[in-house]
Design a protein around this motif. Sequence first.
Motif, PDB file in Angstrom:
ATOM      1  N   LYS A 185       0.838  -1.200   0.000  1.00 34.06           N
ATOM      2  CA  LYS A 185       0.000   0.000   0.000  1.00 34.06           C
ATOM      3  C   LYS A 185       0.869   1.244   0.000  1.00 34.06           C
ATOM      4  CE  LYS A 185      -3.897  -2.229   0.228  1.00 34.06           C
ATOM      5  NZ  LYS A 185      -4.197  -2.856  -1.078  1.00 34.06           N
ATOM      6  N   HIS A 186       2.054   1.131   0.577  1.00 34.52           N
ATOM      7  CA  HIS A 186       2.926   2.279   0.707  1.00 34.52           C
ATOM      8  C   HIS A 186       4.182   2.087  -0.129  1.00 34.52           C
ATOM      9  CE1 HIS A 186       0.200   3.412   3.761  1.00 34.52           C
ATOM     10  NE2 HIS A 186       0.563   2.464   4.611  1.00 34.52           N
ATOM     11  N   PRO A 187       4.877   3.177  -0.396  1.00 33.06           N
ATOM     12  CA  PRO A 187       6.160   3.053  -1.077  1.00 33.06           C
ATOM     13  C   PRO A 187       7.123   2.219  -0.234  1.00 33.06           C
ATOM     14  CG  PRO A 187       5.425   5.344  -1.028  1.00 33.06           C
ATOM     15  CD  PRO A 187       4.496   4.574  -0.162  1.00 33.06           C
ATOM     16  N   VAL A 188       7.972   1.451  -0.884  1.00 31.77           N
ATOM     17  CA  VAL A 188       8.919   0.617  -0.155  1.00 31.77           C
ATOM     18  C   VAL A 188      10.321   0.808  -0.711  1.00 31.77           C
ATOM     19  CG1 VAL A 188       7.303  -1.156   0.588  1.00 31.77           C
ATOM     20  CG2 VAL A 188       8.342  -1.326  -1.650  1.00 31.77           C
TER      21      VAL A 188
ATOM     22  N   VAL B 270       2.017  12.524  -0.529  1.00 34.87           N
ATOM     23  CA  VAL B 270       2.499  11.542   0.438  1.00 34.87           C
ATOM     24  C   VAL B 270       2.227  12.043   1.846  1.00 34.87           C
ATOM     25  CG1 VAL B 270       4.473  10.218   1.258  1.00 34.87           C
ATOM     26  CG2 VAL B 270       4.368  10.927  -1.137  1.00 34.87           C
ATOM     27  N   CYS B 271       1.443  11.298   2.616  1.00 37.95           N
ATOM     28  CA  CYS B 271       1.198  11.686   4.015  1.00 37.95           C
ATOM     29  C   CYS B 271       2.494  11.503   4.791  1.00 37.95           C
ATOM     30  CB  CYS B 271       0.093  10.849   4.640  1.00 37.95           C
ATOM     31  SG  CYS B 271      -0.133  11.243   6.393  1.00 37.95           S
TER      32      CYS B 271
ATOM     33  N   GLU C 222      -1.148   8.899  -6.292  1.00 41.47           N
ATOM     34  CA  GLU C 222      -0.507   9.398  -7.505  1.00 41.47           C
ATOM     35  C   GLU C 222      -1.515  10.168  -8.347  1.00 41.47           C
ATOM     36  OE1 GLU C 222       1.149   6.445 -10.081  1.00 41.47           O
ATOM     37  OE2 GLU C 222       1.945   7.932 -11.473  1.00 41.47           O
ATOM     38  N   LEU C 223      -1.168  11.398  -8.683  1.00 42.03           N
ATOM     39  CA  LEU C 223      -2.034  12.219  -9.534  1.00 42.03           C
ATOM     40  C   LEU C 223      -1.554  12.160 -10.972  1.00 42.03           C
ATOM     41  CD1 LEU C 223      -2.071  15.423  -7.266  1.00 42.03           C
ATOM     42  CD2 LEU C 223      -3.676  13.491  -7.220  1.00 42.03           C
TER      43      LEU C 223
ATOM     44  N   VAL D 227       7.319  15.274  -8.793  1.00 43.01           N
ATOM     45  CA  VAL D 227       6.672  16.190  -7.866  1.00 43.01           C
ATOM     46  C   VAL D 227       6.261  15.397  -6.637  1.00 43.01           C
ATOM     47  CG1 VAL D 227       4.810  17.840  -7.510  1.00 43.01           C
ATOM     48  CG2 VAL D 227       5.776  17.533  -9.797  1.00 43.01           C
ATOM     49  N   GLU D 228       6.870  15.732  -5.518  1.00 41.91           N
ATOM     50  CA  GLU D 228       6.523  15.049  -4.279  1.00 41.91           C
ATOM     51  C   GLU D 228       5.951  16.063  -3.312  1.00 41.91           C
ATOM     52  OE1 GLU D 228       9.117  12.103  -2.481  1.00 41.91           O
ATOM     53  OE2 GLU D 228      10.352  12.233  -4.279  1.00 41.91           O
ATOM     54  N   VAL D 229       4.770  15.785  -2.860  1.00 45.03           N
ATOM     55  CA  VAL D 229       4.099  16.713  -1.957  1.00 45.03           C
ATOM     56  C   VAL D 229       3.949  16.084  -0.586  1.00 45.03           C
ATOM     57  CG1 VAL D 229       2.109  18.188  -1.641  1.00 45.03           C
ATOM     58  CG2 VAL D 229       2.824  17.562  -3.946  1.00 45.03           C
ATOM     59  N   ASN D 230       4.578  16.733   0.358  1.00 46.61           N
ATOM     60  CA  ASN D 230       4.503  16.329   1.745  1.00 46.61           C
ATOM     61  C   ASN D 230       3.170  16.784   2.308  1.00 46.61           C
ATOM     62  OD1 ASN D 230       5.616  15.274   4.028  1.00 46.61           O
ATOM     63  ND2 ASN D 230       7.515  16.451   3.821  1.00 46.61           N
ATOM     64  N   CYS D 231       2.337  15.825   2.750  1.00 47.73           N
ATOM     65  CA  CYS D 231       0.981  16.151   3.174  1.00 47.73           C
ATOM     66  C   CYS D 231       0.650  15.501   4.499  1.00 47.73           C
ATOM     67  CB  CYS D 231      -0.030  15.626   2.156  1.00 47.73           C
ATOM     68  SG  CYS D 231       0.062  16.375   0.552  1.00 47.73           S
ATOM     69  N   LEU D 232      -0.583  15.788   4.953  1.00 50.03           N
ATOM     70  CA  LEU D 232      -1.201  14.992   6.009  1.00 50.03           C
ATOM     71  C   LEU D 232      -2.539  14.523   5.447  1.00 50.03           C
ATOM     72  CD1 LEU D 232      -0.580  16.906   9.359  1.00 50.03           C
ATOM     73  CD2 LEU D 232       0.211  14.615   8.748  1.00 50.03           C
ATOM     74  N   CYS D 233      -2.777  13.211   5.490  1.00 49.33           N
ATOM     75  CA  CYS D 233      -4.071  12.705   5.036  1.00 49.33           C
ATOM     76  C   CYS D 233      -5.109  13.022   6.107  1.00 49.33           C
ATOM     77  CB  CYS D 233      -4.009  11.209   4.759  1.00 49.33           C
ATOM     78  SG  CYS D 233      -3.871  10.174   6.227  1.00 49.33           S
ATOM     79  N   GLN D 234      -6.377  12.906   5.749  1.00 52.73           N
ATOM     80  CA  GLN D 234      -7.450  13.320   6.657  1.00 52.73           C
ATOM     81  C   GLN D 234      -7.339  12.629   8.023  1.00 52.73           C
ATOM     82  OE1 GLN D 234     -10.591  12.896   8.275  1.00 52.73           O
ATOM     83  NE2 GLN D 234     -10.203  15.103   8.571  1.00 52.73           N
TER      84      GLN D 234
END
Lengths: 157, 157
Positions: B42-45, B104-105, B113-114, B139-146
């Motif tokens: 589910k996540h990058p490895v 990416v949270c 991926e957009l 393009v890597e966006v550092n985020c927080l998921c809901q």
Amino acid sequence: MDKQSSNTLSRIMTYAEKECQARSLRLTPVRRRVLEMLVKHKHPVSAYQLLDELVEEGHKPAPPTIYRALDFLLEQGFIHRLATQNNFVACTHLGTLHMGVFLVCKRCKKTVELLGDSIRETLVDQADQNEFSLEEALVEVNCLCQPCQSQQERDQP
Amino acid sequence: MDKQSSNTLSRIMTYAEKECQARSLRLTPVRRRVLEMLVKHKHPVSAYQLLDELVEEGHKPAPPTIYRALDFLLEQGFIHRLATQNNFVACTHLGTLHMGVFLVCKRCKKTVELLGDSIRETLVDQADQNEFSLEEALVEVNCLCQPCQSQQERDQP
DNA sequence: ATATCCTATGTTATAAAATAACATCTGGGG
DNA sequence: CCCCAGATGTTATTTTATAACATAGGATAT
Ligand SMILES: [Zn+2]
Ligand SMILES: [Zn+2]
Ligand SMILES: [Zn+2]
Ligand SMILES: [Zn+2]
């Protein structure tokens, strides 16, 4: 060093100094020296390149010293990290709110930092649609600068 | 594994197989296995996580084997590399022309991926203005998921 | 002044990520 | 079958980054 880049260097160092004072932080000799080196370089450089340069100057720090200085400068927004290249580069838009958006020539590594305002808007929108809140972004664009395009054509006509 | 992701996995593997055939390339067992593993996660490895998983399966490859497989899959556009995290992730838009744009949270590493069409246009424009020709972008966006935003609020009210 | 504390740096060792270089195998095309 | 190119195996090394603990040094309070 020519007058122009000398001005730029001193302006940047002055700015960094003022910012640190305003934030009650210390622009220590190592931090100052690393920032100076990054500003002077035309291309992004690696932590170990910086280390080697300091060794040549007589100062002999170990990796943690450099990485700490780099972390500090990153946190203060004075420099950026180009993750695809494991390299660091001085910010060219100090004092302006912006995202890290970089055009990097994949041949000669010439690098241009953009402000990326419109990209930021797009990213905020898209993050919103996916229920992510944007914190910070890194945009690295693999490019060929004009001279390298010409060279490429000459190499493989 | 639920039906949905099973379907997705088999569809992806079939697609990859067809593409390789069409390009006269071989989707060898290692390459196939690495792609399967990336799709299932589910996540990058990281490359070394993949290595460990293969070791658990009885197969004991050395780093170069994994990196070669990853390089192949990257070249074919089956996977992407998230440079800020030294991680790899399966493409979720196979068969569609697109750029690597990732939310990416930063807390749980959930990744979306957009397609990034509008960002691509902007980048092409800006590259053009700077006399760079765009080749490829990350393009890597550092985020927080809901969910992680909520959690964060609970942790520090 | 000096005790105290916090931050920065020094130092040593090690982890983590990636590649170099060379040997071996394998699967088609001639 | 033989040959060759591409793929994998193998060993060693390079490059990048951090952990853990010791030391120094500047600011603040008494
Ligand atoms: Zn900047
Ligand atoms: Zn160039
Ligand atoms: Zn993709
Ligand atoms: Zn999350």
